[in-house]
Scaffold this active site. Sequence first.
Site, short mmCIF file in Angstrom:
data_model
loop_
_atom_site.label_atom_id
_atom_site.label_comp_id
_atom_site.label_asym_id
_atom_site.label_seq_id
_atom_site.Cartn_x
_atom_site.Cartn_y
_atom_site.Cartn_z
CE LYS A 1 -8.08 0.49 -10.81
NZ LYS A 1 -6.95 1.26 -10.30
CE LYS B 1 1.17 1.38 -14.67
NZ LYS B 1 0.59 1.94 -13.76
CE LYS C 1 -9.92 8.06 -17.45
NZ LYS C 1 -10.18 9.14 -16.50
P1 ADP Z 1 -3.78 1.00 -12.22
O1 ADP Z 1 -2.70 1.08 -13.29
O2 ADP Z 1 -3.77 -0.30 -11.52
O3 ADP Z 1 -5.15 1.41 -12.76
P2 ADP Z 1 -3.81 3.64 -11.09
O4 ADP Z 1 -3.58 4.24 -12.45
O5 ADP Z 1 -5.15 3.79 -10.45
O6 ADP Z 1 -3.40 2.08 -11.14
O7 ADP Z 1 -2.68 4.18 -10.14
C1 ADP Z 1 -2.85 4.72 -8.86
C2 ADP Z 1 -1.46 5.10 -8.35
O8 ADP Z 1 -0.60 3.94 -8.19
C3 ADP Z 1 -0.71 6.06 -9.29
O9 ADP Z 1 -0.06 7.04 -8.51
C4 ADP Z 1 0.31 5.19 -9.98
O10 ADP Z 1 1.48 5.90 -10.33
C5 ADP Z 1 0.62 4.10 -8.94
N1 ADP Z 1 0.92 2.81 -9.61
C6 ADP Z 1 0.04 2.05 -10.29
N2 ADP Z 1 0.64 0.92 -10.77
C7 ADP Z 1 1.94 0.99 -10.41
C8 ADP Z 1 3.09 0.14 -10.60
N3 ADP Z 1 3.00 -1.03 -11.26
N4 ADP Z 1 4.27 0.52 -10.08
C9 ADP Z 1 4.38 1.69 -9.39
N5 ADP Z 1 3.35 2.54 -9.18
C10 ADP Z 1 2.13 2.21 -9.67
#
Ligand code: ADP
Length: 321
Positions: A192, A189, A110
């Site tokens: 966001k 993957k 971060k």
């Molecule tokens: P991002 O990668 O969009 O910032 P987060 O890290 O906030 O998402 O993830 C929130 C939840 O959603 C976590 O439990 C994460 O494992 C799940 N998650 C995020 N992106 C994916 C994906 N592409 N496929 C499956 N699960 C996901």
Amino acid sequence: MKTLSGIQPSGQLHIGNYFGMMQPMIQSMDRDELYVFIVDLHALTSVQDRERLAKGTMNAALDFLALGLDPERCIFWVQSDVPEVTELTWILSTLTPMGLLERCHSYKDKVAKGLSPSHGLFSYPVLMAADILLYQAERVPVGKDQKQHLEVARDIAIKFNATFGDTFVLPEPVINANLATVPGLDGQKMSKSYGNTIDIFQTAKELKKAVMAIQTDSTPVEEPKDPEKCNLFNIFKLFAPADRLAEVRGRYLNGGAAYGRIKLELVDLLWEFFAPARARREQLAADLGYVREVLRQGGIRAREKAIVTLDLARERVGLRY
Ligand code: ADP
Ligand code: TRP
């Protein structure tokens, strides 16, 4: 089983979040004693904008309720409504070795991304440990990126129990390795932070624009292709009914799969799939008083549990006279 998980109120939820986290959580409601909360105190380490934080918290609540989280069958609340968590954080921080936090990748990542290296950001894992230990959670479903934070929570619990006597349940991370990562528009993957998402709640126009931007190769329509290697197919299969999926798979294998047509069909499938949730979200958004009341009640229930554990921890360490 006591299952607990938190989500940061930052940004729009996408279909990766839905299949990776929200759907399994919502499905576990009947099986587990479920605790779900919106971690606004954690979000303060990266969002220093009053409006954005407050809106983000409300949006996360609307999303969860619209997608089917039933506040009668779980405890659903906002982290900062249970102030006991900050007191437990302090108690835990007095026995958290600096080295344990210094090893955390998430802090370093971060800071590398430009977040300000505050004390709060550094001690983020201690607050997360307090979140988990305060409710004596047994299982904590998280994404792979949170595995280290779970190890920190366990280490702190082990140290506390060894120093002051058995107090905390040791939480187990639940990382669903079978759950395929949902690919994004570019095949990486969906996340966001990569700007490659298909968001759950967006207008029909925005949805179409996102789906049309899914990257595909330039193999001519009539040539056979491997469906499993196609990003579009891998998203399509999450939404298509079995018979339709079999037919499209056949076209991939034998030739005749036209990406443009599949994309248009995917737009319709996605729109239909989330239609009930969209309608529910609209209703809820028109009655924010109700949503606030749900969160307030959830906070009261969570606090009743929290007080019991905090009392025990206070007594164990000698905050008594
Ligand atoms: P991002 O990668 O969009 O910032 P987060 O890290 O906030 O998402 O993830 C929130 C939840 O959603 C976590 O439990 C994460 O494992 C799940 N998650 C995020 N992106 C994916 C994906 N592409 N496929 C499956 N699960 C996901
Ligand atoms: N750190 C988690 C994330 O960024 C969110 C979180 C905070 C959490 N407290 C938690 C997750 C307790 C599970 C349990 O995704």
